[in-house]
Design a protein around this motif. Structure first.
Motif, PDB file in Angstrom:
ATOM      1  N   ALA A   6       9.053  -9.418  -4.588  1.00  0.00           N
ATOM      2  CA  ALA A   6      10.272  -8.603  -4.586  1.00  0.00           C
ATOM      3  C   ALA A   6      10.582  -8.058  -5.978  1.00  0.00           C
ATOM      4  CB  ALA A   6      11.437  -9.419  -4.045  1.00  0.00           C
ATOM      5  N   ALA A   7      10.306  -8.833  -7.002  1.00  0.00           N
ATOM      6  CA  ALA A   7      10.587  -8.403  -8.372  1.00  0.00           C
ATOM      7  C   ALA A   7       9.712  -7.224  -8.811  1.00  0.00           C
ATOM      8  CB  ALA A   7      10.399  -9.580  -9.325  1.00  0.00           C
ATOM      9  N   ASP A   8       8.648  -6.930  -8.072  1.00  0.00           N
ATOM     10  CA  ASP A   8       7.725  -5.853  -8.426  1.00  0.00           C
ATOM     11  C   ASP A   8       8.060  -4.517  -7.776  1.00  0.00           C
ATOM     12  OD1 ASP A   8       5.916  -7.481 -10.016  1.00  0.00           O
ATOM     13  OD2 ASP A   8       5.324  -8.407  -8.104  1.00  0.00           O
ATOM     14  N   CYS A   9       9.100  -4.461  -6.978  1.00  0.00           N
ATOM     15  CA  CYS A   9       9.410  -3.233  -6.235  1.00  0.00           C
ATOM     16  C   CYS A   9       9.693  -2.048  -7.149  1.00  0.00           C
ATOM     17  CB  CYS A   9      10.565  -3.472  -5.269  1.00  0.00           C
ATOM     18  SG  CYS A   9      10.112  -4.559  -3.902  1.00  0.00           S
ATOM     19  N   GLY A  10      10.335  -2.286  -8.279  1.00  0.00           N
ATOM     20  CA  GLY A  10      10.586  -1.205  -9.233  1.00  0.00           C
ATOM     21  C   GLY A  10       9.290  -0.654  -9.803  1.00  0.00           C
ATOM     22  N   LEU A  11       8.360  -1.531 -10.136  1.00  0.00           N
ATOM     23  CA  LEU A  11       7.058  -1.109 -10.653  1.00  0.00           C
ATOM     24  C   LEU A  11       6.286  -0.338  -9.585  1.00  0.00           C
ATOM     25  CD1 LEU A  11       4.760  -1.073 -12.710  1.00  0.00           C
ATOM     26  CD2 LEU A  11       4.132  -3.368 -11.910  1.00  0.00           C
ATOM     27  N   MET A  12       6.320  -0.832  -8.355  1.00  0.00           N
ATOM     28  CA  MET A  12       5.627  -0.134  -7.271  1.00  0.00           C
ATOM     29  C   MET A  12       6.197   1.264  -7.077  1.00  0.00           C
ATOM     30  SD  MET A  12       5.134  -3.263  -4.568  1.00  0.00           S
ATOM     31  CE  MET A  12       3.858  -2.516  -3.557  1.00  0.00           C
ATOM     32  N   ALA A  13       7.510   1.380  -7.123  1.00  0.00           N
ATOM     33  CA  ALA A  13       8.154   2.692  -6.970  1.00  0.00           C
ATOM     34  C   ALA A  13       7.793   3.613  -8.128  1.00  0.00           C
ATOM     35  CB  ALA A  13       9.666   2.518  -6.858  1.00  0.00           C
ATOM     36  N   ALA A  14       7.704   3.078  -9.338  1.00  0.00           N
ATOM     37  CA  ALA A  14       7.344   3.904 -10.497  1.00  0.00           C
ATOM     38  C   ALA A  14       5.909   4.410 -10.383  1.00  0.00           C
ATOM     39  CB  ALA A  14       7.533   3.097 -11.783  1.00  0.00           C
ATOM     40  N   SER A  27      11.065   4.975  -2.739  1.00  0.00           N
ATOM     41  CA  SER A  27      12.012   4.350  -3.659  1.00  0.00           C
ATOM     42  C   SER A  27      11.799   2.840  -3.755  1.00  0.00           C
ATOM     43  CB  SER A  27      13.448   4.611  -3.188  1.00  0.00           C
ATOM     44  OG  SER A  27      13.696   3.862  -2.004  1.00  0.00           O
ATOM     45  N   ARG A  28      12.435   2.241  -4.734  1.00  0.00           N
ATOM     46  CA  ARG A  28      12.429   0.785  -4.892  1.00  0.00           C
ATOM     47  C   ARG A  28      12.929   0.120  -3.614  1.00  0.00           C
ATOM     48  NH1 ARG A  28      13.603  -2.848  -9.516  1.00  0.00           N
ATOM     49  NH2 ARG A  28      14.399  -4.757  -8.580  1.00  0.00           N
ATOM     50  N   ASP A  29      13.974   0.694  -3.018  1.00  0.00           N
ATOM     51  CA  ASP A  29      14.542   0.120  -1.793  1.00  0.00           C
ATOM     52  C   ASP A  29      13.545   0.135  -0.639  1.00  0.00           C
ATOM     53  OD1 ASP A  29      16.934  -0.399  -3.097  1.00  0.00           O
ATOM     54  OD2 ASP A  29      17.954   1.359  -2.281  1.00  0.00           O
ATOM     55  N   VAL A  30      12.773   1.200  -0.524  1.00  0.00           N
ATOM     56  CA  VAL A  30      11.769   1.275   0.538  1.00  0.00           C
ATOM     57  C   VAL A  30      10.739   0.165   0.351  1.00  0.00           C
ATOM     58  CG1 VAL A  30       9.877   2.649   1.505  1.00  0.00           C
ATOM     59  CG2 VAL A  30      12.084   3.726   1.024  1.00  0.00           C
ATOM     60  N   PHE A  31      10.265  -0.011  -0.871  1.00  0.00           N
ATOM     61  CA  PHE A  31       9.297  -1.080  -1.128  1.00  0.00           C
ATOM     62  C   PHE A  31       9.911  -2.454  -0.878  1.00  0.00           C
ATOM     63  CE2 PHE A  31       7.081   2.304  -3.436  1.00  0.00           C
ATOM     64  CZ  PHE A  31       5.814   2.155  -2.884  1.00  0.00           C
ATOM     65  N   SER A  32      11.154  -2.622  -1.252  1.00  0.00           N
ATOM     66  CA  SER A  32      11.835  -3.900  -1.032  1.00  0.00           C
ATOM     67  C   SER A  32      11.946  -4.209   0.463  1.00  0.00           C
ATOM     68  CB  SER A  32      13.224  -3.858  -1.670  1.00  0.00           C
ATOM     69  OG  SER A  32      13.898  -5.070  -1.472  1.00  0.00           O
ATOM     70  N   LEU A  33      12.326  -3.218   1.237  1.00  0.00           N
ATOM     71  CA  LEU A  33      12.433  -3.412   2.690  1.00  0.00           C
ATOM     72  C   LEU A  33      11.070  -3.708   3.305  1.00  0.00           C
ATOM     73  CD1 LEU A  33      14.969  -0.557   3.549  1.00  0.00           C
ATOM     74  CD2 LEU A  33      15.376  -3.025   3.731  1.00  0.00           C
ATOM     75  N   GLN A  34      10.050  -3.004   2.869  1.00  0.00           N
ATOM     76  CA  GLN A  34       8.706  -3.218   3.423  1.00  0.00           C
ATOM     77  C   GLN A  34       8.181  -4.613   3.082  1.00  0.00           C
ATOM     78  OE1 GLN A  34       6.717  -1.357   5.456  1.00  0.00           O
ATOM     79  NE2 GLN A  34       8.378   0.099   5.682  1.00  0.00           N
ATOM     80  N   LEU A  35       8.309  -5.007   1.828  1.00  0.00           N
ATOM     81  CA  LEU A  35       7.784  -6.314   1.420  1.00  0.00           C
ATOM     82  C   LEU A  35       8.527  -7.476   2.075  1.00  0.00           C
ATOM     83  CD1 LEU A  35       6.946  -5.879  -2.367  1.00  0.00           C
ATOM     84  CD2 LEU A  35       5.345  -6.150  -0.457  1.00  0.00           C
ATOM     85  N   LEU A  37       9.318  -7.555   5.170  1.00  0.00           N
ATOM     86  CA  LEU A  37       8.867  -7.671   6.554  1.00  0.00           C
ATOM     87  C   LEU A  37       7.736  -8.700   6.669  1.00  0.00           C
ATOM     88  CD1 LEU A  37       8.759  -3.883   7.497  1.00  0.00           C
ATOM     89  CD2 LEU A  37      10.442  -5.586   8.254  1.00  0.00           C
ATOM     90  N   PRO A  38       7.697  -9.406   7.802  1.00  0.00           N
ATOM     91  CA  PRO A  38       6.581 -10.327   7.999  1.00  0.00           C
ATOM     92  C   PRO A  38       5.271  -9.541   8.123  1.00  0.00           C
ATOM     93  CG  PRO A  38       7.951 -10.210   9.975  1.00  0.00           C
ATOM     94  CD  PRO A  38       8.634  -9.398   8.918  1.00  0.00           C
ATOM     95  N   ASN A  39       4.213 -10.114   7.616  1.00  0.00           N
ATOM     96  CA  ASN A  39       2.872  -9.536   7.706  1.00  0.00           C
ATOM     97  C   ASN A  39       2.688  -8.241   6.914  1.00  0.00           C
ATOM     98  OD1 ASN A  39       1.962 -11.670   9.297  1.00  0.00           O
ATOM     99  ND2 ASN A  39       2.747 -10.679  11.136  1.00  0.00           N
ATOM    100  N   VAL A  40       3.564  -7.993   5.941  1.00  0.00           N
ATOM    101  CA  VAL A  40       3.359  -6.875   5.013  1.00  0.00           C
ATOM    102  C   VAL A  40       3.096  -7.473   3.639  1.00  0.00           C
ATOM    103  CG1 VAL A  40       4.436  -4.903   3.847  1.00  0.00           C
ATOM    104  CG2 VAL A  40       4.799  -5.243   6.291  1.00  0.00           C
ATOM    105  N   PHE A  41       2.066  -6.958   2.977  1.00  0.00           N
ATOM    106  CA  PHE A  41       1.810  -7.413   1.619  1.00  0.00           C
ATOM    107  C   PHE A  41       1.500  -6.226   0.725  1.00  0.00           C
ATOM    108  CE2 PHE A  41      -2.408  -7.553   3.582  1.00  0.00           C
ATOM    109  CZ  PHE A  41      -3.236  -7.002   2.608  1.00  0.00           C
ATOM    110  N   GLY A  42       1.781  -6.398  -0.534  1.00  0.00           N
ATOM    111  CA  GLY A  42       1.458  -5.401  -1.539  1.00  0.00           C
ATOM    112  C   GLY A  42       0.589  -6.024  -2.605  1.00  0.00           C
ATOM    113  N   LEU A  43      -0.240  -5.205  -3.212  1.00  0.00           N
ATOM    114  CA  LEU A  43      -1.068  -5.634  -4.330  1.00  0.00           C
ATOM    115  C   LEU A  43      -0.838  -4.664  -5.476  1.00  0.00           C
ATOM    116  CD1 LEU A  43      -4.418  -6.260  -2.421  1.00  0.00           C
ATOM    117  CD2 LEU A  43      -2.752  -7.984  -3.155  1.00  0.00           C
ATOM    118  N   ILE A  44      -0.842  -5.194  -6.680  1.00  0.00           N
ATOM    119  CA  ILE A  44      -0.633  -4.371  -7.871  1.00  0.00           C
ATOM    120  C   ILE A  44      -1.785  -4.577  -8.840  1.00  0.00           C
ATOM    121  CG2 ILE A  44       0.848  -3.983  -9.887  1.00  0.00           C
ATOM    122  CD1 ILE A  44       3.210  -4.860  -8.149  1.00  0.00           C
TER     123      ILE A  44
END
Length: 140
Positions: A6-14, A27-35, A37-44
């Protein structure tokens, strides 16, 4: 490469904003909402890339992938796809899908090199009214 929290949502949005036109940037909010959700993952990738993937039953979908323009052609996108496919398969996915603009030749080449094949089209899918190709990769 590390798993997004969750702390990475700003970086993902940037990263997304640097890679896409303003109308298409998430937006940061879109990434926050997606992350959240169950079974959603992000990689940076700390060098300037990110991917967001959803797994449902035996299918995975790349929701978005972005690499900062100045870092393209550095194999960041390929590394993100490789890591995401391994993680999605470990979560039970047998196939991975995504949509890509018919006009986005660099992305289409990236996905073709990763083994994705055309599975269909979505007319007028994007904000600029361009069509999307649906691509599929068999994971097992």
């Amino acid at each position: 490469m590390y798993r997004a929290a969750a702390a990475d949502c700003g970086l993902m949005a940037a990263i997304h904003a640097a890679a896409f036109a303003a109308a298409d940037a998430w937006s940061r909010d879109v990434f926050s909402l997606q992350l959240a959700l169950p079974n959603v993952f992000g990689l940076i990738c700390p060098r300037g890339g990110m991917i967001l993937v959803r797994v449902a039953a035996d299918e995975a979908e790349i929701l978005t992938l972005a690499v900062r323009p100045e870092m393209r052609r550095e194999k960041i996108g390929s590394a993100l796809i490789d890591d995401a496919t391994i993680r999605a398969a470990a979560m039970g996915a047998a196939r991975m899908f995504l949509e890509v603009s018919v006009a986005n030749e660099p992305a289409r080449l990236l996905y073709a090199r990763a083994g994705f094949v055309e599975a269909g089209t979505r007319p007028h899918y994007y904000s600029d009214n361009s069509d999307a190709l649906v691509l599929r990769l068999d994971l097992i």
